[in-house]
Design an enzyme around this catalytic site. Structure first.
Site, PDB file in Angstrom:
ATOM      1  N   SER A 229       0.824  -1.206   0.000  1.00 50.37           N
ATOM      2  CA  SER A 229       0.000   0.000   0.000  1.00 50.37           C
ATOM      3  C   SER A 229       0.858   1.256   0.000  1.00 50.37           C
ATOM      4  O   SER A 229       1.968   1.271   0.538  1.00 50.37           O
ATOM      5  CB  SER A 229      -0.933   0.000   1.212  1.00 50.37           C
ATOM      6  N   HIS A 437       4.111 -11.571   3.180  1.00 54.46           N
ATOM      7  CA  HIS A 437       4.539 -10.539   4.119  1.00 54.46           C
ATOM      8  C   HIS A 437       3.934 -10.827   5.483  1.00 54.46           C
ATOM      9  O   HIS A 437       2.787 -11.230   5.585  1.00 54.46           O
ATOM     10  CB  HIS A 437       4.096  -9.160   3.635  1.00 54.46           C
ATOM     11  N   CYS A 439       3.699  -9.123   9.500  1.00 56.38           N
ATOM     12  CA  CYS A 439       3.872  -7.838  10.186  1.00 56.38           C
ATOM     13  C   CYS A 439       4.629  -7.916  11.490  1.00 56.38           C
ATOM     14  O   CYS A 439       4.494  -7.035  12.298  1.00 56.38           O
ATOM     15  CB  CYS A 439       2.523  -7.279  10.562  1.00 56.38           C
ATOM     16  N   HIS A 490       6.121   2.477  11.085  1.00 64.60           N
ATOM     17  CA  HIS A 490       5.226   2.796  12.202  1.00 64.60           C
ATOM     18  C   HIS A 490       5.555   4.155  12.804  1.00 64.60           C
ATOM     19  O   HIS A 490       4.859   4.625  13.705  1.00 64.60           O
ATOM     20  CB  HIS A 490       5.307   1.706  13.265  1.00 64.60           C
TER      21      HIS A 490
HETATM   22  N1  GLN Z   1      -0.108  -5.376   1.480  1.00 66.03           N
HETATM   23  C1  GLN Z   1      -0.580  -4.769   2.685  1.00 66.03           C
HETATM   24  C2  GLN Z   1      -0.185  -3.311   2.734  1.00 66.03           C
HETATM   25  O1  GLN Z   1       0.841  -3.001   2.194  1.00 66.03           O
HETATM   26  C3  GLN Z   1      -0.021  -5.462   3.903  1.00 66.03           C
HETATM   27  C4  GLN Z   1      -0.473  -4.802   5.168  1.00 66.03           C
HETATM   28  C5  GLN Z   1      -0.142  -5.569   6.404  1.00 66.03           C
HETATM   29  O2  GLN Z   1       0.683  -6.431   6.392  1.00 66.03           O
HETATM   30  N2  GLN Z   1      -0.773  -5.256   7.483  1.00 66.03           N
HETATM   31  O3  GLN Z   1      -0.852  -2.504   3.325  1.00 66.03           O
HETATM   32 ZN    ZN Z   2       2.769  -5.657   7.691  1.00 69.09          ZN
END
Ligand code: GLN
Ligand code: ZN
Length: 550
Positions: A229, A437, A439, A490
């Site tokens: 994103s 991915h 987080c 963040h």
């Molecule tokens: N592809 C999502 C983004 O880039 C992944 C978001 C996430 O891992 N919370 O927002």
């Molecule tokens: Zn993430």
């Protein structure tokens, strides 16, 4: 109820002994939930408390042992209405189960309650005026759950005749739900039964796939990319709201999103990122966006629940067999890819994350539901590949947070979670690169599961730990490619190129150059362009400087 060590047990004993000493008249109800008390039972029953609350939704079998060993005067609170999920109870059936328990314990010693606090469910189903009326009769939010308890209470107290209508209604609703054609889809059942090992395995092992991909993509060393994103600006969010209100028509809204996507693709190309993304401007939320397009989900208007701290989410309600009626992301990917010669990664949310961030069915297991979602995402992966996508990212942001509280149950969860990921990601050719991915960064305890997912590339959060969290990958001898986040999204802070370079140097001490990707920690949707622009420019500069070094 989680695993508790001896020292903590001793601390609990001390604390409760202290309460009993300083406020002897205080009647404490010790509330346990989210599973069985299990090996903590002896400790719990030895505490000087007046009552013990037990979760009989998740652990219905634990009551006998408790009743057999509890003090004769201990009040037992029976958590029989699911406080963690949104389904209506079958009160008639519950009553049949409860009556003998009450008899055994004696009326004075019994309370009835939700299984846990009602923090996790929305407030009132009556506010939902747009829900399918059938589905609505199957649901109970906080207000309805309290009503259920009051009906049960009356019936147990000997006034069953007074609540006979309510009991019958609740039974009707449950029976209609069980047999509803809206829930059961024969096609999904057939496909579930047909999942075999060939569907869980890529055609070749990673090293062979990597050879094919290396030639096909011809990426430089330390390829740069992002997680998906780009900033969801006020303009984007306003446009979404205006579209939802009807103030912007579909064509106008799409035009706006296209312009934003085109600008973002062009910008990524301008600054020299190697693998691009379309930016996810069309997505309201990484789970909701998919749930809205899959069959088997419903949505509330007011069903907000606290997720953590002051954050609130409105989880979709997964009520029926899940399937993908048509491609969900192909058009946006195709549009973005049409604007550039560089590869554009397609972006999907994985089955485990969709499961963990939704209210899900209680009539089939979580693992089964997860596999249904996996089949639907697999279809999307196949559609993307057919459209020409050569890199597909499947985000599993919530895989770790779904771990059971009890360590003894981790293996089982990880087995089906990994299995679901493999089912959704394995249909593609060797040359198609699967990214994932996550987080978070604490991988030590689950590194074997991460490896078993067999994604070609994984991006993870590591920047704040100064890459120390990569140790797990090093000692495990993880071979697939990996992008440890080098920019902490963040924080509004903009990392300098030198700082990013230092992080990459630290990463190189733990994983080989051949494996390393350069990317931020997570998606950029919550950041502002003023932060993202210089940070990503610095990130690309850091990668370039390292490439130029002998
Ligand atoms: N592809 C999502 C983004 O880039 C992944 C978001 C996430 O891992 N919370 O927002
Ligand atoms: Zn993430």
């Amino acid at each position: 109820m989680t695993d508790v060590d001896e020292a903590s047990r001793a601390a609990v004993r001390r604390a409760y002994a202290h309460f009993a000493e300083v406020v002897p008249a205080l009647k404490i109800m010790l509330a346990t939930y989210f599973g069985a008390i299990g090996d903590n039972l002896e400790t719990a029953l030895a505490l000087p408390v007046a009552g013990l609350h037990v979760d009989l939704v998740r652990a219905p079998d634990q009551l006998d042992a408790i009743v057999a060993t509890a003090r004769r005067d201990l009040v037992v609170s029976l958590g029989v209405v699911d406080g963690r999920n949104v389904w209506r109870s079958n009160l008639a059936a519950l009553l049949d189960q409860l009556a003998p328990m009450v008899k055994k314990l004696g009326r004075d010693r019994v309370q009835i309650a939700p299984s846990c606090s009602l923090l996790h469910v929305p407030i009132d189903i009556e506010l939902e005026t747009d829900l399918d009326p059938n589905l609505k009769t199957w649901l109970a939010f906080s207000v309805q759950k309290i009503k259920e308890l009051s009906i049960l209470g009356k019936a147990l107290a000997g006034y069953a005749a007074e609540v006979a209508d309510e009991l019958a209604l609740s039974e009707d609703a449950v029976v209609t739900r069980e047999t509803s054609p809206e829930i059961h889809n024969a096609n999904v059942a057939g496909r579930m039964a047909a999942i075999d090992d060939s569907m869980r395995r890529r055609r070749s092992a990673f090293t062979q796939r990597a050879d094919v991909q290396r030639v096909a993509f011809a990426l430089p060393m330390f390829p740069t990319t992002t997680i998906g994103s780009f900033p969801q600006t006020v303009d984007v969010r306003n446009a979404r709201a205006a579209h939802a209100r009807g103030a912007l028509n579909d064509a106008q809204y799409e035009q706006l999103l296209k312009a934003e996507t085109a600008r973002t693709v062009q910008w990524q190309e301008d600054i020299g990122l190697d693998v691009l993304v379309h930016g996810e401007f069309e997505r309201n939320d990484m789970v909701q966006y998919f749930a809205e397009q899959l069959l088997g989900f419903a949505f509330t208007k007011h069903g907000w629940v606290q997720s953590y701290g002051s954050r609130y989410v409105r989880p979709p309600i997964l009520f029926g067999d899940v399937s993908q009626p048509k491609p969900m992301t192909v058009e946006w990917w195709r549009y973005a890819q049409s604007l550039t010669k560089k590869p554009v990664k397609a972006m999907l949310t994985g089955p485990v994350t969709i499961l963990n961030w939704s209210f899900v069915r209680d009539d089939i297991s979580r693992s089964e539901t997860c596999r249904q979602i996996a089949l639907a995402i697999r279809d999307e992966v196949i559609d993307l590949e057919a459209a020409g996508a050569t890199m597909i990212q499947i985000d599993e942001a919530a895989l770790r947070e779904g771990l059971p509280l009890r360590k003894s149950q981790w293996r089982n969860y990880l087995d089906w979670a990994v299995d679901s990921f493999r089912v959704c990601s394995s249909a593609v050719a060797d040359g198609t690169q699967i990214h994932t991915h996550m987080c978070y960064s604490e991988f030590n305890e689950i590194i074997d599961a991460i490896a078993a997912m067999d994604a070609d590339v994984i991006s993870i959060e590591t920047s704040r730990s100064k890459m120390e969290l990569l140790e797990a990958f090093k000692s495990y001898k993880y071979v697939n490619e990996i992008g440890p986040g080098v920019y902490d999204i963040h924080s509004p802070r903009i990392p300098a190129a030198a700082e990013i370079k230092q992080l990459i140097v630290l990463a190189r001490q733990r994983v080989s150059d051949r494996q390393l990707w350069i990317n931020p920690d997570c998606g950029l949707k919550t950041r502002r362009w003023e932060e993202v622009r210089p940070a990503l420019i610095n990130m690309v500069a850091a990668a370039r400087e390292l490439r130029a070094e002998p």
